[in-house]
Design an enzyme around this catalytic site. Structure first.
Site: not given
Length: 336
Positions: A202, A226-228, A246
Site C-alpha cells: 500500500d 508502492g502504487d498498484f 469496487h
C-alpha cells in the site's frame, strides 16, 4: 408473535426519514456517548454536562436511537447500553465506532444528497463538492483520511476472520494483499495458514498504521510501499484485492488486474473480495454499497458476469466464486 406489517405508504415515509437516523448515529459516535455508559445508566443531563453539549438536544437524539434499539431509556429517563450500542464503544471487541464515523462522513453524505444529478449525468458530484477526486482528497486532508482508513479497518475487522476462513490458503507460499490497508485481512490469513508468507502492499501513509507488528507477524510479513496502478510485487501465489476493484471503473480495474496477472507466479491466482450482486429483487448489502459508489467514486459493485468480462480483458478467467458468511464473496481468477 408476528410483528405487524408496515403499510406500503409508511414504508416510503420511513425510507425518506432514513438520513435522520444516520445523523443521530453519527452524533452518538462523535460524542462518545457509549463509552460514558459503561458504568451504568445515566440521564441525558448528566451526559451533556460531562460532554459540554446541550442537554435537551442530546436527550432527543438518544430517545430516537433508543426507539431503534441503539441505547435504551428507562422510566426515570436514564439511558443505558444495548447489544447494538456496545458496538459504539471505542474499547469493545469488534468496535464499530470508527466505522460509523467513516460511513457518516461528508465524503459519502454530501454526494448522496446530489444523487439525482448523478443519475442525470452519470458523473459523481464528489469532485465539484470537494475540489478533487475521492482518494486525492483523502490524501490532501490528513484528518479525513485518518477517519477513512481507521473506519475501513474497523469495518473490515467485523468480516476479516470469516472471509479468510472461507478460502483454503494452506497450499500457498506467498500472498500479496494489494491495497491491504492496515493489514487486518492479511493477519487473519497468516494466522490461519502458518506456512504462508505475506506482503502488505500500500502507500506509505497507509502502511504507517499497519497492525502486522502488533500481531507478532513481522517475521512472516513484509511491508512494501508502492502504487498498484504502476506495478505490484512479483512472484506470489495469490494476489488479494479486498474492497479494491469496487472503487474503480472497468478500465482502471483491467489495468490493475493486468499488473497482478504479469506478476503472479506460475499457477497463481487473483482473489477478488467484493460483493457479487445476485439476480432478483432480494435485499443485498452490495446493492447499498453500489449506490454509495455511484455517488462518491467512479466504481461499482459487480455481478458474476461483470467479473467474468473484467478478467477476460486481463488475460484471466473466472474459476469459481466462494460465498462467505458476510455480504462479500471471494471471486477467484486464474491465468486464461
Amino acid at each position: 408473535m408476528t410483528p405487524p406489517t408496515v403499510h406500503p405508504a409508511q414504508r416510503i415515509v420511513d425510507l425518506g426519514f432514513g438520513f435522520i437516523l444516520s445523523g443521530a448515529l453519527s452524533t452518538a459516535a462523535e460524542l462518545g456517548v457509549a463509552d460514558r455508559l459503561v458504568q451504568g445508566p445515566r440521564s441525558a443531563a448528566s451526559l451533556a454536562e460531562e460532554l459540554g453539549v446541550h442537554a435537551q438536544s442530546l436527550y432527543r437524539v438518544l430517545r430516537l436511537l433508543a426507539s431503534v434499539e441503539v441505547f435504551a431509556e428507562d422510566e426515570a429517563g436514564r439511558f443505558s447500553l444495548t447489544p447494538a450500542a456496545e458496538y459504539l464503544r471505542t474499547d469493545a471487541p469488534g468496535s464499530l465506532h470508527s466505522a460509523v464515523r467513516m460511513l457518516t462522513q461528508k465524503i459519502f453524505w454530501a454526494p448522496t444528497g446530489e444523487l439525482t444529478q448523478t443519475v442525470r449525468t452519470g458523473q459523481t458530484p464528489f469532485d465539484h463538492i470537494f475540489g478533487k477526486p475521492f482518494f486525492d482528497y483523502l490524501t490532501s486532508d490528513p484528518v479525513q483520511g485518518d477517519i477513512f482508513h481507521q473506519g475501513m479497518s474497523s469495518l473490515s475487522d467485523m468480516e476479516n476472520k470469516a472471509i479468510a476462513g472461507s478460502y483454503d490458503f494452506t497450499p500457498l507460499r506467498r500472498v500479496v494483499d494489494v491495497g491491504g490497508g492496515h493489514g487486518g485481512f492479511l493477519i487473519e490469513v497468516l494466522q490461519a495458514a502458518p506456512q504462508v508468507r505475506g506482503v502488505l502492499f500500500d502507500h506509505a501513509h497507509v502502511l504507517s498504521g499497519s497492525r502486522v507488528a502488533r500481531a507478532g507477524l513481522s517475521e512472516r510479513c513484509e511491508l512494501v510501499e508502492g502504487d498498484f496502478f504502476q506495478a505490484v510485487p512479483a512472484g506470489a501465489d495469490a494476489y488479494v484485492l479486498k474492497r479494491i476493484l469496487h472503487d474503480w471503473n472497468d478500465e482502471t480495474c483491467v489495468t490493475l488486474l493486468r499488473h497482478c496477472r504479469s506478476a503472479m507466479a506460475e499457477g497463481g491466482r487473483v482473489l477478488v473480495v467484493d460483493t457479487v450482486i445476485p439476480p432478483g429483487n432480494g435485499p443485498h448489502g452490495g446493492k447499498v454499497l453500489d449506490v454509495m459508489m455511484l455517488a462518491s467514486l467512479p466504481g461499482r459493485e459487480r455481478t458474476e458476469e461483470d467479473f467474468r468480462k473484467l478478467f477476460a480483458q486481463a488475460d484471466l478467467k473466472l474459476s469459481r466464486i466462494l460465498p462467505t458468511p458476510t455480504a462479500m464473496s471471494i471471486t477467484e481468477a486464474v491465468a486464461a
